[in-house]
Each structure stands twice: as structure tokens, then as C-alpha cells.
Design a protein around this motif. Structure first.
Motif, PDB file in Angstrom:
ATOM      1  N   PHE A 134      40.215  35.192  40.909  1.00 54.68           N
ATOM      2  CA  PHE A 134      41.177  35.892  41.753  1.00 54.68           C
ATOM      3  C   PHE A 134      41.605  37.008  40.646  1.00 54.68           C
ATOM      4  O   PHE A 134      41.390  36.922  39.360  1.00 54.68           O
ATOM      5  CB  PHE A 134      42.116  34.947  41.804  1.00 54.68           C
ATOM      6  CG  PHE A 134      42.702  34.251  40.939  1.00 54.68           C
ATOM      7  CD1 PHE A 134      41.975  33.043  40.177  1.00 54.68           C
ATOM      8  CD2 PHE A 134      44.050  34.349  40.361  1.00 54.68           C
ATOM      9  CE1 PHE A 134      42.573  32.105  39.059  1.00 54.68           C
ATOM     10  CE2 PHE A 134      44.470  33.450  39.398  1.00 54.68           C
ATOM     11  CZ  PHE A 134      43.752  32.542  38.750  1.00 54.68           C
ATOM     12  N   MET A 135      42.333  37.803  40.969  1.00 53.04           N
ATOM     13  CA  MET A 135      42.755  38.972  40.171  1.00 53.04           C
ATOM     14  C   MET A 135      43.957  38.446  39.304  1.00 53.04           C
ATOM     15  O   MET A 135      44.904  37.803  39.593  1.00 53.04           O
ATOM     16  CB  MET A 135      43.425  40.318  41.105  1.00 53.04           C
ATOM     17  CG  MET A 135      42.701  40.680  42.273  1.00 53.04           C
ATOM     18  SD  MET A 135      41.026  40.981  41.420  1.00 53.04           S
ATOM     19  CE  MET A 135      41.200  42.753  40.473  1.00 53.04           C
ATOM     20  N   ASP A 136      43.686  38.860  38.069  1.00 53.32           N
ATOM     21  CA  ASP A 136      44.884  38.604  36.928  1.00 53.32           C
ATOM     22  C   ASP A 136      46.049  39.443  37.410  1.00 53.32           C
ATOM     23  O   ASP A 136      45.952  40.544  37.687  1.00 53.32           O
ATOM     24  CB  ASP A 136      44.431  38.956  35.725  1.00 53.32           C
ATOM     25  CG  ASP A 136      45.361  38.442  34.609  1.00 53.32           C
ATOM     26  OD1 ASP A 136      45.102  37.604  33.717  1.00 53.32           O
ATOM     27  OD2 ASP A 136      46.573  38.920  34.724  1.00 53.32           O
ATOM     28  N   ILE A 137      47.185  38.729  37.608  1.00 56.73           N
ATOM     29  CA  ILE A 137      48.588  39.342  37.919  1.00 56.73           C
ATOM     30  C   ILE A 137      48.813  40.542  36.919  1.00 56.73           C
ATOM     31  O   ILE A 137      49.657  41.440  37.374  1.00 56.73           O
ATOM     32  CB  ILE A 137      49.489  38.599  37.988  1.00 56.73           C
ATOM     33  CG1 ILE A 137      50.565  38.831  39.145  1.00 56.73           C
ATOM     34  CG2 ILE A 137      50.301  38.026  36.695  1.00 56.73           C
ATOM     35  CD1 ILE A 137      51.424  37.834  39.479  1.00 56.73           C
ATOM     36  N   GLN A 173      46.259  31.264  24.303  1.00 60.51           N
ATOM     37  CA  GLN A 173      46.136  30.586  25.603  1.00 60.51           C
ATOM     38  C   GLN A 173      47.823  30.457  26.156  1.00 60.51           C
ATOM     39  O   GLN A 173      48.768  30.063  25.346  1.00 60.51           O
ATOM     40  CB  GLN A 173      45.636  29.093  25.717  1.00 60.51           C
ATOM     41  CG  GLN A 173      45.122  28.641  27.246  1.00 60.51           C
ATOM     42  CD  GLN A 173      44.587  27.389  27.034  1.00 60.51           C
ATOM     43  OE1 GLN A 173      44.438  26.722  26.134  1.00 60.51           O
ATOM     44  NE2 GLN A 173      44.110  26.951  28.460  1.00 60.51           N
ATOM     45  N   THR A 174      47.817  31.031  27.344  1.00 61.67           N
ATOM     46  CA  THR A 174      49.296  30.803  27.824  1.00 61.67           C
ATOM     47  C   THR A 174      49.373  29.895  29.094  1.00 61.67           C
ATOM     48  O   THR A 174      50.323  29.162  29.366  1.00 61.67           O
ATOM     49  CB  THR A 174      49.789  32.152  28.159  1.00 61.67           C
ATOM     50  OG1 THR A 174      49.047  32.844  29.223  1.00 61.67           O
ATOM     51  CG2 THR A 174      49.928  33.128  26.702  1.00 61.67           C
ATOM     52  N   VAL A 175      48.160  29.940  29.946  1.00 64.23           N
ATOM     53  CA  VAL A 175      48.087  28.879  30.963  1.00 64.23           C
ATOM     54  C   VAL A 175      47.212  27.916  30.739  1.00 64.23           C
ATOM     55  O   VAL A 175      46.064  28.324  30.387  1.00 64.23           O
ATOM     56  CB  VAL A 175      47.948  29.696  32.186  1.00 64.23           C
ATOM     57  CG1 VAL A 175      47.537  28.776  33.429  1.00 64.23           C
ATOM     58  CG2 VAL A 175      48.708  30.703  32.652  1.00 64.23           C
ATOM     59  N   PHE A 213      41.863  25.876  32.627  1.00 64.31           N
ATOM     60  CA  PHE A 213      40.638  26.556  32.070  1.00 64.31           C
ATOM     61  C   PHE A 213      40.524  27.769  33.137  1.00 64.31           C
ATOM     62  O   PHE A 213      40.270  27.662  34.302  1.00 64.31           O
ATOM     63  CB  PHE A 213      39.555  25.624  32.252  1.00 64.31           C
ATOM     64  CG  PHE A 213      38.379  26.460  31.643  1.00 64.31           C
ATOM     65  CD1 PHE A 213      38.099  26.640  30.158  1.00 64.31           C
ATOM     66  CD2 PHE A 213      37.495  27.308  32.389  1.00 64.31           C
ATOM     67  CE1 PHE A 213      37.145  27.502  29.830  1.00 64.31           C
ATOM     68  CE2 PHE A 213      36.523  28.011  31.890  1.00 64.31           C
ATOM     69  CZ  PHE A 213      36.380  28.258  30.653  1.00 64.31           C
ATOM     70  N   HIS A 214      40.483  28.974  32.509  1.00 65.04           N
ATOM     71  CA  HIS A 214      39.766  30.064  33.036  1.00 65.04           C
ATOM     72  C   HIS A 214      39.265  31.160  31.795  1.00 65.04           C
ATOM     73  O   HIS A 214      39.805  31.060  30.811  1.00 65.04           O
ATOM     74  CB  HIS A 214      41.272  30.846  33.563  1.00 65.04           C
ATOM     75  CG  HIS A 214      42.344  31.075  32.552  1.00 65.04           C
ATOM     76  ND1 HIS A 214      43.071  30.221  32.244  1.00 65.04           N
ATOM     77  CD2 HIS A 214      42.575  32.261  31.931  1.00 65.04           C
ATOM     78  CE1 HIS A 214      44.037  30.722  31.266  1.00 65.04           C
ATOM     79  NE2 HIS A 214      43.587  31.954  31.015  1.00 65.04           N
ATOM     80  N   LEU A 215      38.674  32.097  32.330  1.00 67.80           N
ATOM     81  CA  LEU A 215      38.230  33.143  31.619  1.00 67.80           C
ATOM     82  C   LEU A 215      38.416  34.413  32.225  1.00 67.80           C
ATOM     83  O   LEU A 215      38.601  34.475  33.403  1.00 67.80           O
ATOM     84  CB  LEU A 215      36.694  32.749  31.276  1.00 67.80           C
ATOM     85  CG  LEU A 215      35.633  32.871  32.218  1.00 67.80           C
ATOM     86  CD1 LEU A 215      35.170  34.292  32.356  1.00 67.80           C
ATOM     87  CD2 LEU A 215      34.272  32.437  31.641  1.00 67.80           C
ATOM     88  N   HIS A 216      38.764  35.300  31.393  1.00 66.02           N
ATOM     89  CA  HIS A 216      39.140  36.677  31.889  1.00 66.02           C
ATOM     90  C   HIS A 216      37.671  37.482  31.837  1.00 66.02           C
ATOM     91  O   HIS A 216      36.947  37.552  30.897  1.00 66.02           O
ATOM     92  CB  HIS A 216      39.936  37.458  30.605  1.00 66.02           C
ATOM     93  CG  HIS A 216      41.147  36.593  30.706  1.00 66.02           C
ATOM     94  ND1 HIS A 216      42.504  37.327  31.185  1.00 66.02           N
ATOM     95  CD2 HIS A 216      41.757  35.626  30.105  1.00 66.02           C
ATOM     96  CE1 HIS A 216      43.723  36.592  31.005  1.00 66.02           C
ATOM     97  NE2 HIS A 216      42.924  35.282  30.273  1.00 66.02           N
ATOM     98  N   LEU A 217      37.621  38.285  32.987  1.00 65.04           N
ATOM     99  CA  LEU A 217      36.774  39.496  32.854  1.00 65.04           C
ATOM    100  C   LEU A 217      37.400  40.949  32.865  1.00 65.04           C
ATOM    101  O   LEU A 217      38.164  41.024  33.836  1.00 65.04           O
ATOM    102  CB  LEU A 217      35.898  39.294  34.209  1.00 65.04           C
ATOM    103  CG  LEU A 217      34.868  38.221  34.239  1.00 65.04           C
ATOM    104  CD1 LEU A 217      34.296  38.052  35.480  1.00 65.04           C
ATOM    105  CD2 LEU A 217      33.576  38.500  33.330  1.00 65.04           C
TER     106      LEU A 217
HETATM  107  P1  5GP Z   1      45.549  33.256  29.037  1.00 62.92           P
HETATM  108  O1  5GP Z   1      46.465  33.780  27.997  1.00 62.92           O
HETATM  109  O2  5GP Z   1      45.780  31.707  29.137  1.00 62.92           O
HETATM  110  O3  5GP Z   1      44.217  33.519  28.702  1.00 62.92           O
HETATM  111  O4  5GP Z   1      45.917  34.151  30.284  1.00 62.92           O
HETATM  112  C1  5GP Z   1      46.807  33.838  31.414  1.00 62.92           C
HETATM  113  C2  5GP Z   1      46.696  34.861  32.291  1.00 62.92           C
HETATM  114  O5  5GP Z   1      47.296  34.572  33.597  1.00 62.92           O
HETATM  115  C3  5GP Z   1      47.554  36.070  32.088  1.00 62.92           C
HETATM  116  O6  5GP Z   1      46.639  36.980  31.980  1.00 62.92           O
HETATM  117  C4  5GP Z   1      48.550  36.228  33.092  1.00 62.92           C
HETATM  118  O7  5GP Z   1      48.607  37.455  33.609  1.00 62.92           O
HETATM  119  C5  5GP Z   1      47.660  35.335  34.254  1.00 62.92           C
HETATM  120  N1  5GP Z   1      48.717  34.836  35.205  1.00 62.92           N
HETATM  121  C6  5GP Z   1      49.823  33.900  34.968  1.00 62.92           C
HETATM  122  N2  5GP Z   1      50.431  33.523  35.990  1.00 62.92           N
HETATM  123  C7  5GP Z   1      49.712  34.372  37.167  1.00 62.92           C
HETATM  124  C8  5GP Z   1      49.805  34.045  38.354  1.00 62.92           C
HETATM  125  O8  5GP Z   1      50.671  33.473  38.914  1.00 62.92           O
HETATM  126  N3  5GP Z   1      48.952  34.734  39.168  1.00 62.92           N
HETATM  127  C9  5GP Z   1      47.978  35.528  38.743  1.00 62.92           C
HETATM  128  N4  5GP Z   1      47.123  35.955  39.558  1.00 62.92           N
HETATM  129  N5  5GP Z   1      47.661  35.547  37.183  1.00 62.92           N
HETATM  130  C10 5GP Z   1      48.586  34.966  36.425  1.00 62.92           C
END
Ligand code: 5GP
Ligand code: ZN
Length: 137
Positions: A28-31, A93-95, A98-102
Motif C-alpha cells: 500500500f502507499m506510504d502516507i 523503525q517507527t512502526v 514488519f514492512h519494507l519500503h520501495l
Molecule cells: P518505518 O520508519 O517504520 O520504516 O516507516 C514507517 C512508515 O509508515 C513511514 O514512512 C510512514 O509514513 C508510514 N505510515 C505511518 N502511519 C501510516 C498510515 O497510517 N498509513 C500509511 N499508508 N502509512 C503510514
């Protein structure tokens, strides 16, 4: 995990803009959209970080990442794509699901990762690797 934002997204309790979904993963799209087309690939089960992925889930996440990376390349024709994946606060890491960013990348797009290479001698590489080999046993 009812207090986990990505569990709530996976369960449909809060909205997200989906790109791809299968049994084990959701893209899904990163916000925040560091660049247009910035996608998150999340494991559907609540797993905090990479240490909790079993083989099937690890394979599924990377399969989805590769598929979506091809779609990002086709749709946005970026100059590059960065995969970014953080485990623990010190890693960014803020969330904690587990996830990865593209992230589609362009020259001088403002995204920076400093890379303080130490270039140690080979003997030090051997010591470092031996420690890891022992941990893998
Ligand atoms: P991390 O720093 O943990 O790798 O990245 C967490 C990512 O989750 C951030 O880039 C942030 O923009 C995204 N994010 C946080 N809350 C939400 C949300 O409610 N919806 C979406 N689509 N992305 C989120
Ligand atoms: Zn979760």
C-alpha cells in the motif's frame, strides 16, 4: 494487535491505498510519499520486525517486493529504486509491524543515507564473520 496501525490497515479498520494484496502480504502507499510511487510492503500477520519472519513469510514479502518493484519501474520509470527496511529504533523503525519500503529514486532527490565505511583489514572481516557463523549454528 488492535493498537498496531498496520494491523488496523490489514484488517480494514483504517483506510489505506492498496497496490497489491495476497494471502500473506499487503502492498500500500506510504502516507509520507518520499517520492511519488513510494510503496510499503507489509506482512499481514503481526510480526514486529525481520527477526520474527518464518521462511514462508520472508519469501512472500520479497516476492511481493520484487513484483511491486517491477511495477514501480514500469509506471514511474525512476532513475533507481531503493529498498529500505528498518528493525529497531536505532535503525529508524517507527512502526513496529514488519514492512519494507520501495522508493522510486532520482538524482538529487534529497533522500540521504550516510554510509560511514570503516574498511577494516581482512583479518578483522574474518573475526566478524566467525562471530556470525557461530551464531548461525
Ligand atoms: P518505518 O520508519 O517504520 O520504516 O516507516 C514507517 C512508515 O509508515 C513511514 O514512512 C510512514 O509514513 C508510514 N505510515 C505511518 N502511519 C501510516 C498510515 O497510517 N498509513 C500509511 N499508508 N502509512 C503510514
Ligand atoms: Zn501489527
Amino acid at each position: 494487535m488492535s493498537d498496531c496501525v498496520f494491523c488496523r490497515i490489514v484488517n480494514g479498520q483504517i483506510p489505506s491505498t492498496k497496490v497489491h494484496e495476497d494471502r500473506l502480504t499487503l502492498a500500500f502507499m506510504d502516507i509520507g510519499q518520499v517520492n511519488p510511487g513510494h510503496v510499503l510492503v507489509a506482512a499481514k500477520p503481526h510480526v514486529e520486525n525481520i527477526y520474527g519472519l518464518d521462511d514462508a513469510l520472508a519469501a512472500a514479502v520479497f516476492q511481493t517486493a520484487a513484483r511491486v518493484a517491477r511495477a514501480v519501474k514500469k509506471a514511474y520509470t525512476p532513475e533507481g529504486v531503493t529498498l529500505y527496511q528498518a528493525n529497531g529504533a536505532a535503525a529508524g523503525q517507527t512502526v513496529y509491524h514488519f514492512h519494507l519500503h520501495l522508493i522510486p529514486r532520482y538524482d538529487k532527490d534529497g533522500m540521504h543515507l550516510t554510509w560511514p565505511a570503516k574498511n577494516p583489514p581482512r583479518e578483522q572481516l574474518e573475526v566478524n564473520a566467525a562471530k556470525l557463523r557461530a551464531a548461525l549454528e
